[in-house]
Design a protein around this motif. Structure first.
Motif, PDB file in Angstrom:
ATOM      1  N   ALA A 151      -5.914   2.732   9.678  1.00  0.00           N
ATOM      2  CA  ALA A 151      -4.877   2.844  10.708  1.00  0.00           C
ATOM      3  C   ALA A 151      -3.488   2.931  10.071  1.00  0.00           C
ATOM      4  CB  ALA A 151      -4.955   1.653  11.658  1.00  0.00           C
ATOM      5  N   VAL A 152      -3.257   2.180   9.005  1.00  0.00           N
ATOM      6  CA  VAL A 152      -1.963   2.208   8.318  1.00  0.00           C
ATOM      7  C   VAL A 152      -1.749   3.573   7.668  1.00  0.00           C
ATOM      8  CG1 VAL A 152      -0.582   1.189   6.466  1.00  0.00           C
ATOM      9  CG2 VAL A 152      -1.903  -0.290   8.003  1.00  0.00           C
ATOM     10  N   ILE A 153      -2.779   4.118   7.049  1.00  0.00           N
ATOM     11  CA  ILE A 153      -2.676   5.438   6.413  1.00  0.00           C
ATOM     12  C   ILE A 153      -2.358   6.514   7.453  1.00  0.00           C
ATOM     13  CG2 ILE A 153      -4.014   7.229   5.225  1.00  0.00           C
ATOM     14  CD1 ILE A 153      -5.388   4.816   3.703  1.00  0.00           C
ATOM     15  N   ALA A 154      -2.984   6.429   8.619  1.00  0.00           N
ATOM     16  CA  ALA A 154      -2.707   7.394   9.689  1.00  0.00           C
ATOM     17  C   ALA A 154      -1.250   7.309  10.137  1.00  0.00           C
ATOM     18  CB  ALA A 154      -3.654   7.163  10.859  1.00  0.00           C
ATOM     19  N   GLU A 155      -0.736   6.104  10.312  1.00  0.00           N
ATOM     20  CA  GLU A 155       0.668   5.934  10.703  1.00  0.00           C
ATOM     21  C   GLU A 155       1.602   6.398   9.594  1.00  0.00           C
ATOM     22  OE1 GLU A 155       2.328   4.979  13.478  1.00  0.00           O
ATOM     23  OE2 GLU A 155       0.452   4.836  14.593  1.00  0.00           O
TER      24      GLU A 155
ATOM     25  N   PHE B 226      -3.926   7.102  -1.698  1.00  0.00           N
ATOM     26  CA  PHE B 226      -3.306   5.797  -1.535  1.00  0.00           C
ATOM     27  C   PHE B 226      -3.669   4.877  -2.690  1.00  0.00           C
ATOM     28  CE2 PHE B 226      -7.353   5.604   0.641  1.00  0.00           C
ATOM     29  CZ  PHE B 226      -7.870   4.361   0.310  1.00  0.00           C
ATOM     30  N   LEU B 227      -2.850   3.832  -2.840  1.00  0.00           N
ATOM     31  CA  LEU B 227      -3.048   2.827  -3.866  1.00  0.00           C
ATOM     32  C   LEU B 227      -2.549   1.504  -3.311  1.00  0.00           C
ATOM     33  CD1 LEU B 227      -3.763   2.174  -6.892  1.00  0.00           C
ATOM     34  CD2 LEU B 227      -1.344   2.611  -7.390  1.00  0.00           C
TER      35      LEU B 227
ATOM     36  N   LEU C 216       0.875  -1.163   0.000  1.00  0.00           N
ATOM     37  CA  LEU C 216       0.000   0.000   0.000  1.00  0.00           C
ATOM     38  C   LEU C 216       0.914   1.214   0.000  1.00  0.00           C
ATOM     39  CD1 LEU C 216      -2.868   1.348   0.527  1.00  0.00           C
ATOM     40  CD2 LEU C 216      -2.317   1.173   2.957  1.00  0.00           C
ATOM     41  N   ILE C 217       0.695   2.161  -0.912  1.00  0.00           N
ATOM     42  CA  ILE C 217       1.456   3.399  -0.882  1.00  0.00           C
ATOM     43  C   ILE C 217       0.520   4.535  -0.493  1.00  0.00           C
ATOM     44  CG2 ILE C 217       3.283   2.748  -2.479  1.00  0.00           C
ATOM     45  CD1 ILE C 217       1.712   4.414  -4.643  1.00  0.00           C
TER      46      ILE C 217
END
Length: 107
Positions: A62-66, A50-51, A42-43
């Motif tokens: 949660a990953v996007i927030a981090e 994101f993609l 995930l980028i």
């Protein structure tokens, strides 16, 4: 349709070349029933675009927030989500497995 690793990594490079801050999240370990296999990407850019996918949608938020913190401070992080983790239930990883995700800046 899910993007291929080639699409995801090429997009990360293009975003970086355009001057955007970018983080790359990669599934580095799974246990039990996990929604995406090891090596899934995930980028995320500094604007929250994101993609890709590391969990089929269950923990992406949660990953996007981090990732925003990783882009800001340049320090990689390893995140863990699992069925025994209250965060996993809150973000939707109720599949009974565990995943570990490395989130690192794209330099």
């Amino acid at each position: 349709m899910l993007s291929t690793d080639t699409d995801i990594l090429a997009t990360a490079e293009a975003w970086r070349d355009a001057g955007r801050g970018v983080a790359l999240a990669t599934v580095i370990e799974t246990w039990g029933s996990a929604p995406r296999p090891v090596g899934s990407h995930l980028i995320i850019d500094q604007e929250g675009n994101f993609l890709g996918s590391v969990s089929g949608g269950c923990v992406e938020g949660a990953v996007i927030a981090e990732a925003a913190d990783v882009i800001e401070d340049g320090k990689p992080r390893v995140l863990e989500f699992g069925v025994a983790d209250e965060t996993a239930w809150r973000v939707g990883l109720s599949c009974g497995g565990r995943i570990r995700v490395l989130v690192e800046p794209v330099a």
